[in-house]
Motif scaffolding. Structure first.
Motif: not given
Ligand SMILES: Cc1ncc(COP(=O)(O)O)c(C=O)c1O
Length: 426
Positions: A305-307, A395-397, A403-406, A412-414
């Motif tokens: 979904m981020r992409v 871990s629940g993050a 900002q979890f995906l960062d 992928v984000l870069e």
């Protein structure tokens, strides 16, 4: 002198594997590459299956060509249930990956192949080996690249009028490269056309359990007598290297099944014995394995979904991804800019320029059957460390942190930032 057979002169190394090797070479040279070109699910082997492997390491006998009977039974039951097929009349065959089984089915069944474009990279090269003709049906982003009954009917009739013999349709959903899937009604419509024209559906459902929000349903619900379902463990359990695929063949197609088993017996013989025993657990509804499949799919969903959001900002989205881990944007609205700024005229130019200028690897539309000038790319969303992302998840993050995906999928984000930059106006 040794001569390669004329019919195989056009057969090339699979583009997915090729780009993977190119990225590996670049990384070895110390270059940073954002690998949005490959389709391998990066999660570790589930501990229960790892344990089983060592337990069965001493099993060295050949298995029956169609597979270990108890595995065939478990796989059959699981797939019927999980793919919503409320019909018992199927037999299962185990092969070394669904790729091999799809090839064997193409080899076994006579006739020309109806091929929706875009579709997965290996179906057409396989027809070069079987020497079948391909009838392409070109699809568009405005219909989310989905086939419908009327389009299929027109294509079959036109092919017949042109003297062709369309007898097989390959249908893959959730789809590689688009991430789209079909509703039950859409499948019923396609099934009705196939039944009317007596066309076999090879239903590639390898991403069934990587479905995001909907429960996967098979076209075999509507056309059990004319559908062979293929699937495997490579995607939802990240077991690509285990080489396990399953085909469900309707019991009315005994002849086809007999030939598939004969091909197996004269080629690969059987899938590795310790592997067959150890993957049984994958079909036995262990709660911890089911939970693992669910978690991995949820992660794929979130990253994909981020992409997709990036594609939306660029105005090249075509429908909400429903499963798998791929997106397939069409950049034709950028054609003028791409030509004048970068000299890009084809999807292969686009893929090359994105790699050399932005260090982002993606596959050109040509690999999926497109005309060279169609400016489409397949972007996959699996360039992350599966073990690490699972640790963060547990871990629940995952739940708490925006900002979890960062942290979890920085490459992928870069890659997304770089893709956006590549298309930005100067
Ligand atoms: C659409 C599709 N079908 C089939 C396969 C083959 O999977 P396997 O041979 O590992 O079962 C793949 C793998 O990339 C795929 O993407």
């Amino acid at each position: 002198m040794v001569h390669v057979r004329d019919s195989l002169q056009g057969l090339k190394f699979s583009p997915t594997l090729l780009i993977n090797e190119e990225v590996a070479r670049m990384r070895e040279r110390g270059e940073t590459v954002y690998h949005m070109g490959f389709g391998e699910s990066p999660f570790p082997v589930h501990p229960l299956i790892q344990e089983r492997i060592s337990g069965y390491a001493g099993r060295n006998q050949y298995m029956p060509a169609a597979g270990l009977q108890s595995l065939r039974d478990e796989a059959r039951r699981y797939i019927l249930e999980r793919h919503g097929i409320n019909n018992d009349n199927f037999v299962a065959m185990i092969g070394p990956g669904s790729k091999e089984l799809i090839f064997d089915i193409q080899l076994a069944v006579d006739g020309d192949l109806l091929f929706p474009v875009p579709s997965w990279v290996s179906y057409i090269p396989q027809t070069l080996i079987t020497r079948d003709q391909v009838i392409k049906i070109f699809l568009n982003p405005d219909t989310a690249y989905k086939l419908d009954g009327a389009t299929l009917d027109t294509a079959i009739r036109a092919a017949r009028d042109a003297g062709r013999n369309p007898r097989k349709l390959i249908l893959n959903y959730p789809a590689n490269p688009t991430g789209m899937t079909y509703s039950d009604d859409e499948l019923a419509e396609i099934a009705a056309v196939c039944r009317e024209h007596n066309v076999l559906v090879i239903s590639d459902e390898i991403y069934a359990r990587v479905s995001f929000e909907t429960y996967h349903r098979s076209i075999a619900r509507h056309y059990p007598e004319g559908t062979i379902v293929t699937t495997g463990l490579s995607k939802h359990l990240s077991l690509g290297g285990f080489r396990v695929g399953v085909a469900l063949v309707p019991s009315g197609m005994e002849r086809v099944f007999t030939v598939l088993r004969a091909i197996a017996s004269e080629t690969f013989s059987a899938v590795s014995t310790p592997i067959q025993y150890s993957v049984m657990a994958a079909f036995q509804e262990y709660p911890e394995i089911e939970e693992y499949i669910h978690t991995c799919t949820e992660i794929h969903h979130r990253v994909t979904m981020r992409v997709w959001e990036t594609l939306r900002r660029l105005g090249v989205d075509y429908g909400r991804p429903a499963g798998a881990f791929y997106l397939y944007p069409d950049f034709s609205s950028y054609a003028e800019m791409l030509k004048s700024r970068y000299g890009i005229r084809s999807s292969e130019d686009l893929s090359r320029e994105l790699l050399t200028r932005m260090s982002v690897a993606a596959l050109p539309g040509t690999a999926f059957g497109e005309h060279p000038e169609t400016l489409r790319l397949r972007i996959s969303s699996v360039d992350f460390n599966g073990a690490q992302i699972l640790k963060l998840y547990y871990s629940g993050a995952w739940q708490e942190d925006d900002q979890f995906l960062d942290r979890a999928a920085p490459r992928v984000l870069e890659a997304c930032r770089r893709i956006e930059q590549f298309f930005q106006p100067e």
